[in-house]
Motif scaffolding. Structure first.
Motif, PDB file in Angstrom:
ATOM      1  N   SER A 584       0.878  -1.289  -0.076  1.00 37.89           N
ATOM      2  CA  SER A 584      -0.260   0.071  -0.138  1.00 37.89           C
ATOM      3  C   SER A 584       1.043   0.960   0.194  1.00 37.89           C
ATOM      4  O   SER A 584       0.644   2.527  -1.001  1.00 37.89           O
ATOM      5  N   VAL A 585       1.640   1.525   0.752  1.00 33.35           N
ATOM      6  CA  VAL A 585       2.659   2.317   1.033  1.00 33.35           C
ATOM      7  C   VAL A 585       3.290   2.436  -0.377  1.00 33.35           C
ATOM      8  O   VAL A 585       3.660   3.675  -1.017  1.00 33.35           O
ATOM      9  N   ALA A 586       3.773   1.525  -1.022  1.00 34.83           N
ATOM     10  CA  ALA A 586       4.544   2.261  -2.735  1.00 34.83           C
ATOM     11  C   ALA A 586       3.457   2.130  -3.494  1.00 34.83           C
ATOM     12  O   ALA A 586       3.997   3.065  -4.684  1.00 34.83           O
ATOM     13  N   ALA A 587       2.621   1.379  -3.512  1.00 36.09           N
ATOM     14  CA  ALA A 587       1.261   2.658  -4.606  1.00 36.09           C
ATOM     15  C   ALA A 587       1.284   4.075  -4.304  1.00 36.09           C
ATOM     16  O   ALA A 587       0.716   4.423  -5.015  1.00 36.09           O
ATOM     17  N   ALA A 588       0.896   4.271  -3.446  1.00 34.44           N
ATOM     18  CA  ALA A 588       1.306   5.644  -2.472  1.00 34.44           C
ATOM     19  C   ALA A 588       1.933   6.675  -2.810  1.00 34.44           C
ATOM     20  O   ALA A 588       1.847   7.696  -3.723  1.00 34.44           O
ATOM     21  N   LEU A 589       3.432   5.661  -2.779  1.00 33.21           N
ATOM     22  CA  LEU A 589       4.124   6.997  -3.466  1.00 33.21           C
ATOM     23  C   LEU A 589       3.943   7.263  -4.430  1.00 33.21           C
ATOM     24  O   LEU A 589       4.759   7.890  -5.475  1.00 33.21           O
ATOM     25  N   GLN A 590       4.248   6.176  -5.429  1.00 29.06           N
ATOM     26  CA  GLN A 590       4.082   6.499  -7.115  1.00 29.06           C
ATOM     27  C   GLN A 590       2.904   7.274  -7.310  1.00 29.06           C
ATOM     28  O   GLN A 590       2.933   8.031  -8.134  1.00 29.06           O
ATOM     29  N   MET A 592       1.386   9.780  -5.871  1.00 27.98           N
ATOM     30  CA  MET A 592       2.514  11.168  -5.571  1.00 27.98           C
ATOM     31  C   MET A 592       3.242  11.346  -6.495  1.00 27.98           C
ATOM     32  O   MET A 592       3.233  12.814  -5.560  1.00 27.98           O
ATOM     33  N   THR A 593       4.103  10.993  -6.876  1.00 34.54           N
ATOM     34  CA  THR A 593       5.248  11.533  -8.042  1.00 34.54           C
ATOM     35  C   THR A 593       4.914  12.322  -8.787  1.00 34.54           C
ATOM     36  O   THR A 593       5.336  13.766  -8.968  1.00 34.54           O
ATOM     37  N   GLY A 594       3.888  12.727  -9.478  1.00 30.55           N
ATOM     38  CA  GLY A 594       2.853  14.083 -10.033  1.00 30.55           C
ATOM     39  C   GLY A 594       2.524  15.297  -9.038  1.00 30.55           C
ATOM     40  O   GLY A 594       3.369  15.741  -9.712  1.00 30.55           O
ATOM     41  N   GLU A 595       1.966  14.842  -8.227  1.00 32.51           N
ATOM     42  CA  GLU A 595       1.896  15.701  -7.210  1.00 32.51           C
ATOM     43  C   GLU A 595       3.516  16.979  -6.402  1.00 32.51           C
ATOM     44  O   GLU A 595       3.513  17.682  -6.377  1.00 32.51           O
ATOM     45  N   LEU A 596       4.588  15.086  -6.360  1.00 37.74           N
ATOM     46  CA  LEU A 596       5.398  16.276  -5.425  1.00 37.74           C
ATOM     47  C   LEU A 596       6.484  16.843  -6.662  1.00 37.74           C
ATOM     48  O   LEU A 596       7.943  16.975  -6.501  1.00 37.74           O
ATOM     49  N   ALA A 597       6.658  16.048  -8.161  1.00 40.15           N
ATOM     50  CA  ALA A 597       7.373  16.612  -9.056  1.00 40.15           C
ATOM     51  C   ALA A 597       8.885  16.005  -9.190  1.00 40.15           C
ATOM     52  O   ALA A 597       9.500  16.509  -9.589  1.00 40.15           O
ATOM     53  N   TYR A 598       8.690  15.429  -8.396  1.00 40.09           N
ATOM     54  CA  TYR A 598       9.880  13.644  -7.941  1.00 40.09           C
ATOM     55  C   TYR A 598      10.115  12.341  -8.549  1.00 40.09           C
ATOM     56  O   TYR A 598       8.318  11.714  -8.559  1.00 40.09           O
ATOM     57  N   PRO A 599       9.938  11.927  -9.909  1.00 44.77           N
ATOM     58  CA  PRO A 599      10.002  10.506 -10.689  1.00 44.77           C
ATOM     59  C   PRO A 599       9.673   9.471  -9.909  1.00 44.77           C
ATOM     60  O   PRO A 599       9.380   8.032 -10.012  1.00 44.77           O
ATOM     61  N   VAL A 600      10.600   9.217  -9.132  1.00 42.38           N
ATOM     62  CA  VAL A 600      10.885   7.860  -8.192  1.00 42.38           C
ATOM     63  C   VAL A 600      11.133   8.557  -6.549  1.00 42.38           C
ATOM     64  O   VAL A 600      11.858   9.362  -6.446  1.00 42.38           O
ATOM     65  N   LEU A 623      -0.013   9.481   3.577  1.00 44.13           N
ATOM     66  CA  LEU A 623      -0.414   8.967   2.485  1.00 44.13           C
ATOM     67  C   LEU A 623      -1.730   8.720   2.240  1.00 44.13           C
ATOM     68  O   LEU A 623      -2.103   8.704   3.472  1.00 44.13           O
ATOM     69  N   PRO A 624      -2.045   8.662   1.444  1.00 44.85           N
ATOM     70  CA  PRO A 624      -3.827   8.425   1.409  1.00 44.85           C
ATOM     71  C   PRO A 624      -4.065   7.417   2.120  1.00 44.85           C
ATOM     72  O   PRO A 624      -3.509   6.286   1.448  1.00 44.85           O
ATOM     73  N   GLY A 625      -5.188   7.142   2.024  1.00 43.24           N
ATOM     74  CA  GLY A 625      -5.663   5.894   3.289  1.00 43.24           C
ATOM     75  C   GLY A 625      -4.473   5.074   4.014  1.00 43.24           C
ATOM     76  O   GLY A 625      -4.819   4.034   4.753  1.00 43.24           O
ATOM     77  N   MET A 626      -3.181   6.510   4.761  1.00 45.07           N
ATOM     78  CA  MET A 626      -2.627   5.936   5.969  1.00 45.07           C
ATOM     79  C   MET A 626      -3.211   6.430   7.576  1.00 45.07           C
ATOM     80  O   MET A 626      -3.568   7.818   7.400  1.00 45.07           O
ATOM     81  N   ALA A 627      -2.807   5.976   8.703  1.00 48.15           N
ATOM     82  CA  ALA A 627      -3.230   6.651   9.306  1.00 48.15           C
ATOM     83  C   ALA A 627      -2.302   7.503  10.390  1.00 48.15           C
ATOM     84  O   ALA A 627      -2.555   8.619  11.231  1.00 48.15           O
ATOM     85  N   PRO A 629       1.971   9.693   9.584  1.00 47.00           N
ATOM     86  CA  PRO A 629       2.806  10.236   8.218  1.00 47.00           C
ATOM     87  C   PRO A 629       4.240   9.688   8.549  1.00 47.00           C
ATOM     88  O   PRO A 629       4.367   8.190   9.357  1.00 47.00           O
ATOM     89  N   ARG A 630       5.213   9.348   7.736  1.00 46.09           N
ATOM     90  CA  ARG A 630       6.104   8.859   7.161  1.00 46.09           C
ATOM     91  C   ARG A 630       6.747  10.297   6.252  1.00 46.09           C
ATOM     92  O   ARG A 630       6.312  10.733   5.424  1.00 46.09           O
ATOM     93  N   VAL A 631       8.105   9.637   6.715  1.00 45.51           N
ATOM     94  CA  VAL A 631       9.222  10.358   5.972  1.00 45.51           C
ATOM     95  C   VAL A 631       9.692  10.030   4.307  1.00 45.51           C
ATOM     96  O   VAL A 631       9.862   8.488   4.298  1.00 45.51           O
ATOM     97  N   LEU A 632       9.340  11.032   3.606  1.00 39.61           N
ATOM     98  CA  LEU A 632       9.561  10.535   2.119  1.00 39.61           C
ATOM     99  C   LEU A 632      11.179  10.561   1.777  1.00 39.61           C
ATOM    100  O   LEU A 632      11.336  11.752   2.395  1.00 39.61           O
ATOM    101  N   HIS A 633      11.239  10.337   0.910  1.00 37.46           N
ATOM    102  CA  HIS A 633      13.003  10.439   0.350  1.00 37.46           C
ATOM    103  C   HIS A 633      12.273  10.429  -1.679  1.00 37.46           C
ATOM    104  O   HIS A 633      11.338   8.986  -1.968  1.00 37.46           O
ATOM    105  N   ALA A 634      13.365  11.138  -2.163  1.00 38.84           N
ATOM    106  CA  ALA A 634      13.665  11.119  -3.270  1.00 38.84           C
ATOM    107  C   ALA A 634      14.709  10.369  -4.501  1.00 38.84           C
ATOM    108  O   ALA A 634      16.030  10.679  -3.016  1.00 38.84           O
ATOM    109  N   LEU A 635      14.575   9.392  -4.964  1.00 38.75           N
ATOM    110  CA  LEU A 635      16.187   8.797  -5.564  1.00 38.75           C
ATOM    111  C   LEU A 635      16.194  10.152  -6.850  1.00 38.75           C
ATOM    112  O   LEU A 635      15.577  10.606  -6.867  1.00 38.75           O
ATOM    113  N   SER A 636      17.428  10.071  -6.709  1.00 43.70           N
ATOM    114  CA  SER A 636      17.898  11.573  -7.620  1.00 43.70           C
ATOM    115  C   SER A 636      18.396  10.398  -8.708  1.00 43.70           C
ATOM    116  O   SER A 636      18.661   9.474  -9.456  1.00 43.70           O
TER     117      SER A 636
END
Length: 658
Positions: A584-590, A592-600, A623-627, A629-636
């Motif tokens: 679920s987390v991986a799907a939600a991260l994918q 949010m890539t458009g919203e945050l403008a980070y591809p990975v 993340l949507p549907g989560m209870a 928050p999580r720290v997100l990272h972007a891969l360069s």
């Protein structure tokens, strides 16, 4: 050449009936070859196994033929055999006094001895008496000629249905009258030593001679009729019929008849010769009977093996022949039917085996083996029924050999075909499911239970962004080609890094490392695959856009953690998937890539596990549907300038041209 062979191979595999008919054809060819090369062993096997049928239909005690046995009791009481001729003459006189209607002597009187006058007088009694004489069949060593032959059939020349003979042992000169009858006691020994056939007619120097039982039946007629041969006319007739008054004896092409052993050894009325001489035999036992006199005592030299087991006196072989002749149940082989029988039996067996294949969907090998075993039992049972009911002796070993070979060939071909089909099914399933899952599905039956395993894995979601807008107004073939290229490239890259594409849905896919297939250091392998995916897919996407349509792009979300991977749903409709918070987390991260403008985008557990370089922390997000928050990272990842802004060159050129 290889491609042609593969096409031929596939063509045969895809048409199972061709394979099955090929298997039956091979079985038939091998059967014919074995029959031609090993005819004698097959014949012996047929004789040995077929003779066991006699124990199925034992007749009641036979009283029409009485065996007068010069047995151990007789020789102990009166002295060793051969006895003085006067004693033998006295035995014949006692039989006449007891009221027998026919005397058959399985005894040779080939040398003159004292007391021949008494024996000559006894042999000339009004009661028909037939003595024995022995021939040497053609090809046997020795051409002795002792005594004077008697009992030749009227007429010159020998019939076709007769065996040639050379030497002989006949009654001594002057012992028989000119009209006295004699019958030969010449056996035919099979390679195993048993007597199963006897020459009905023997030919010597242009004269034909009956066997002792047939000569006795002729003598019992007491008329002027002459035995004559008639060729069989019907499908179930023997080669020849030898007619003796109201009796008929079936003979084969060489004039031989088969001995019926349907009367058990315990079924004969046998009296000791000494009891006859001393008047101890009840008169009712002998009155009107056919007396068959022979010696079975040890050292008498008249012991022959029979299919009933062990050595018995030759007199028993003649007794079996007489009983079968009286009941019209002498077994024989119809030559016309015998030539058709193996083919008809083989055809019926083939239809039965093919019917089993047509009806059996599972356990084909076991079904064929059971069908083959049942066919063998049915063949043997049919052989026994035909022998006991119709008196037909039909070779059952050739159809049995074909049954075994056909079962083996069909089973082998079916196992190969099933194996190939299973491999093909596995490869087809592996194109829709992970290879390990496809293997389990192909080898196991459906289940209604949850079949899943917990794994520590890395999950990747990849999405082809803006694909729906790209499809608008375009032919479906063009969009399908692009989607096919996306799936193909993504699958290749994922598998190069030890991952497995678990799902392809719409314009996205899910890949897992250390899920269906084990993968060491799955976090780092997944990150390396994500970088290569970015490069490979970015180079293949069409860079077309307008003010109304954003460009195609790639969005990826990754996380590591515990997942549940397996099959779920009812037995009739299963689904293979990967479940768990990590998914679920991986799907939600994918997403949010458009919203945050980070591809990975990477989840916190993946970063903690793999500790990658070139990672930018973006802060905490719910993340949507989560209870929580999580720290997100972007891969360069390297960015192409064409990914950062809309490409208007095509529209600008169109406007300038206008």
């Amino acid at each position: 050449m290889g491609a042609m062979m593969n096409r031929v191979y596939s063509n045969w595999i895809e048409h199972p009936w061709r394979l099955r008919f090929l298997a039956l054809g091979l079985a038939a060819c091998v059967t014919v070859m074995v029959t031609l090369l090993w005819r004698a062993p097959l014949h012996q096997w047929d004789e040995r196994t077929g003779s066991a049928v006699w124990s199925w239909g034992r007749e009641a005690q036979e009283r029409r033929v009485v065996v007068v046995d010069i047995d151990e009791k007789s020789v102990q009481a009166l002295g060793p055999w051969p006895w003085p001729r006067e004693r033998t003459a006295l035995l014949l006189q006692r039989l006449d006094q007891a009221g027998v209607s026919l005397k058959l002597l399985d005894i040779l009187f080939d040398t003159p001895r004292p007391g021949d006058d008494a024996l000559r007088h006894a042999l000339a009694s009004p009661v028909p008496t037939v003595t024995g004489e022995l021939f040497a069949l053609s090809g046997n060593p020795g051409r002795y000629q002792t005594g004077v032959l008697a009992g030749a059939l009227p007429g010159a020349g020998c019939p076709i249905a007769s065996l040639p003979a050379e030497g002989y042992l006949a009654p001594a000169a002057g012992l028989l009258s000119a009209t006295a009858l004699a019958g030969h006691i010449t056996p035919i020994l099979d390679p195993d030593g048993s007597v199963r056939q006897v020459p009905g007619l023997l030919c010597h120097q242009g004269k034909s001679y009956l066997s002792l039982p047939l000569a006795g039946a002729w003598a019992a007629l007491q008329d002027t009729s002459v035995p004559h041969l008639q060729a069989g006319q019907k499908l179930g007739d023997p080669a020849w019929w030898l007619t003796l008054g109201d009796w008929r004896m079936p003979l084969d092409e060489q004039g031989r008849y088969r001995v019926s052993y349907q009367v058990p050894r315990s079924g004969w009325v046998s009296v000791s010769a000494v009891d006859v001489l001393e008047g101890k035999v009840p008169g009712a036992l002998l009155r009107g009977a056919w007396a068959l006199v022979g010696a079975t005592a040890f050292g008498a030299g008249d012991a022959v093996p029979t299919p009933q087991g062990g050595a018995v006196g030759g007199v028993e072989v003649h007794a079996q022949t007489l009983a079968a002749l009286l009941d019209d149940r002498t077994p024989y082989t119809p030559p016309r039917l015998a030539s058709l029988w193996p083919w008809c039996a083989g055809l019926l067996i083939s239809l039965g085996l093919l019917g089993v294949l047509a009806k059996t969907r599972r356990s084909v090998g076991l079904g064929l083996v059971l069908a083959g075993g049942s066919s063998l039992a049915l063949l043997y049972g049919l052989h026994g029924w035909l022998l006991l009911s119709w008196h037909w002796w039909l070779n059952w070993t050739i159809p049995a050999l074909y049954t075994v070979l056909a079962t083996l060939w069909l089973t082998g071909f079916e196992l190969v075909r099933v194996h190939v089909e299973r491999e093909r099914l596995y490869h087809h399933l592996a194109s829709y499911l992970p290879a390990a899952v496809a293997r389990e599905v192909a080898c196991q039956g459906p289940s209604a239970q949850v079949q899943a395993l917990r794994r520590e894995a890395t999950v990747l979601f990849v999405d082809l962004r803006n694909f729906s807008a790209y499809c608008e107004g375009r032919p479906p073939e063009e969009t399908a080609t692009l989607l096919h290229l996306f799936y193909t490239t993504a699958t290749r890259v994922v598998e190069e890094y030890g991952g497995v594409v678990e799902q392809m849905v719409g314009d996205g896919l899910m890949a897992v490392w250390n899920g269906s297939e084990p993968c060491a250091d799955h976090g780092r392998q997944g990150l390396a695959a994500a970088k290569d995916l970015w490069d490979a897919l970015g180079a293949q996407l069409p860079h077309l856009s307008s003010q109304r349509m954003p460009p195609l792009d790639i969005g990826m979300g990754m996380e590591a953690g515990t997942v549940l991977i397996g099959s779920f749903g009812p037995a009739q409709r299963r689904v293979h998937t990967v479940l768990g918070e990590t998914v679920s987390v991986a799907a939600a991260l994918q997403a949010m890539t458009g919203e945050l403008a980070y591809p990975v985008l990477l989840g916190p557990q993946l970063v903690a596990l793999a500790q990658p370089e070139g990672v930018q922390a973006l802060g905490q997000f719910l993340l949507p549907g989560m209870a929580r928050p999580r720290v997100l990272h972007a891969l360069s990842v390297p960015m192409d300038s064409r990914r950062l802004h809309l490409v208007y060159e095509a529209e600008d050129r169109q406007q300038a041209t206008a």
